[in-house]
Design an enzyme around this catalytic site. Structure first.
Site, mmCIF file in Angstrom:
data_model
loop_
_atom_site.group_PDB
_atom_site.id
_atom_site.type_symbol
_atom_site.label_atom_id
_atom_site.label_comp_id
_atom_site.label_asym_id
_atom_site.label_seq_id
_atom_site.Cartn_x
_atom_site.Cartn_y
_atom_site.Cartn_z
ATOM 1 N N HIS A 1 0.870 -1.183 0.000
ATOM 2 C CA HIS A 1 0.000 0.000 0.000
ATOM 3 C C HIS A 1 0.901 1.225 0.000
ATOM 4 O O HIS A 1 1.282 1.744 1.044
ATOM 5 C CB HIS A 1 -0.905 -0.024 1.235
ATOM 6 N N HIS B 1 1.467 4.810 -2.428
ATOM 7 C CA HIS B 1 1.148 5.710 -3.536
ATOM 8 C C HIS B 1 2.435 6.390 -3.981
ATOM 9 O O HIS B 1 3.037 7.144 -3.210
ATOM 10 C CB HIS B 1 0.125 6.755 -3.099
ATOM 11 N N HIS C 1 -9.368 0.827 -1.667
ATOM 12 C CA HIS C 1 -9.418 1.477 -0.363
ATOM 13 C C HIS C 1 -10.851 1.376 0.159
ATOM 14 O O HIS C 1 -11.805 1.744 -0.538
ATOM 15 C CB HIS C 1 -9.050 2.954 -0.491
ATOM 16 N N GLU D 1 -11.420 3.084 5.670
ATOM 17 C CA GLU D 1 -10.457 3.998 6.295
ATOM 18 C C GLU D 1 -11.271 5.076 7.013
ATOM 19 O O GLU D 1 -11.421 5.059 8.223
ATOM 20 C CB GLU D 1 -9.534 4.612 5.248
ATOM 21 N N ASP E 1 1.762 3.982 2.912
ATOM 22 C CA ASP E 1 0.745 4.811 2.285
ATOM 23 C C ASP E 1 1.375 5.952 1.476
ATOM 24 O O ASP E 1 1.629 5.813 0.290
ATOM 25 C CB ASP E 1 -0.227 5.346 3.344
ATOM 26 N N ASP E 2 1.595 7.105 2.117
ATOM 27 C CA ASP E 2 2.206 8.278 1.473
ATOM 28 C C ASP E 2 3.344 8.755 2.375
ATOM 29 O O ASP E 2 3.204 9.741 3.104
ATOM 30 C CB ASP E 2 1.172 9.390 1.293
#
Length: 329
Positions: free
Chosen positions: A9, A11, A189, A192, A270-271
């Site tokens: 996961h 990005h 997704h 969340e 994630d980011d």
């Protein structure tokens, strides 16, 4: 923490560190509304998912050429390898680039330029996952999928991301059916900020193989039982959950309860440029906040390889799992 792990996961646009953002801005003649990389980094403070997305999309203006996307991916892979990532499944958001006039081929081929040499340069195997923006229309998603057809040999799966609340998975049934017909794996997704009902839809309407995030699944005992029974992987992102205020504090994260319920939980970043840490940093933070023992950390690392899309390369999965088992803390 450098225990061998897969990152499932991630990005790629969310790995844009301030220093690289300024370097690409200079290369491409883009003016950023910040005086320095330090000032930009101070802007990486968010109240919720939308406040993050506003900055996230604005900074994409520096990404223009194949070289830019290759440099972005290569920088991520170097950082990830240093933290023990052995396999990475990388999300990208084509609509965020085509809307700016960047052709989808520029994005895919630029990323592929870095990914194709990743095993040799970084010791990291890779997969590429094309995500649809759920706050754009289903028609836009289908247009994006059709535009990507010449590049599907580069793409392993499709995903669904961006602002979750008010944008249920069922909206994207048609494009997911098209992806399935093309032989692509599917993720989304869900759970969340959105409700457990979105997780049900992702499973039963979109036919996903993995749920990205999924932390709100714990609110629905029947859903938890389903996820445990079917061993549906959940790609959890602890530091992201805290930074976006989906979880109040790391020591209150539901991950231990998820493991106790028998869920196939994985840990991801994630980011990472925005949320304070890459994959190894997330492992470290969890270990410290939740007092995870070595067996639990090893279980999380094994889960990541069990959940990876290594179809046709089971020898790699077996090798990576053996590396986890041999890891000395």
């Amino acid at each position: 923490m450098t225990i061998p792990k897969a990152e499932l996961h991630l990005h790629i646009e969310g790995t844009l560190e301030p220093e690289l953002a300024f370097a690409l801005a200079e290369r491409n003649g883009v003016t950023l509304p910040y005086a320095s990389a330090d000032e930009l980094r101070r802007a990486y403070a968010f109240d919720d998912l939308q406040s993050f997305l506003d900055l996230y999309y604005a900074l994409m203006a520096v990404l223009r050429t194949e070289r830019d996307f290759a440099d972005l991916a290569d920088a991520y892979l170097a950082r990830a390898a240093a933290q023990g990532v052995r396999h990475a499944e990388i999300f990208f958001d084509p609509q965020a680039h085509t809307a700016r006039g960047v052709p989808i081929g520029t994005v895919v081929e630029g990323l592929a330029r870095a990914l194709d040499g990743s095993r040799e340069r970084h010791g990291v195997s890779t997969r590429l996952i094309m995500c649809f923006l759920r706050d754009e229309s289903a028609a836009s998603a289908m247009e994006t999928f059709e535009a990507a057809r010449p590049h599907l040999h580069r793409i392993a799966a499709v995903g669904l991301d961006s602002a979750e609340v008010g944008h249920p998975p069922v909206t994207f049934r048609e494009v997911y059916d098209a992806a399935a017909a093309a032989g692509l794996r599917r993720v989304a997704h869900a759970g969340e900020e959105g409700p457990p009902a979105y997780v049900w839809e992702a499973l039963d309407v979109l036919g996903v193989d993995r749920i990205d995030h999924g932390i709100r699944s714990m609110e629905d005992p029947e859903l938890v039982a389903r996820l445990a029974r079917d061993q549906v992987p959940l790609t959890v992102c602890p530091l992201s959950n805290v930074r976006l205020r989906c979880v109040a504090a790391l020591d209150e994260h539901p991950l231990p309860a998820m493991l106790d319920a028998g869920l196939l939980v994985t840990v991801n970043s994630d980011d990472p440029a925005y949320f304070g840490g890459y994959a190894g940093d997330n492992f470290d933070a969890l270990r410290d906040a939740l007092a995870l023992d070595e067996d639990t950390v090893r279980r999380l690392a094994r889960n990541s390889f069990r959940a990876a899309f290594l179809d046709g390369e089971e020898h790699l999965r077996a090798r990576y799992l053996a590396e986890v088992d041999a890891y000395v803390f």
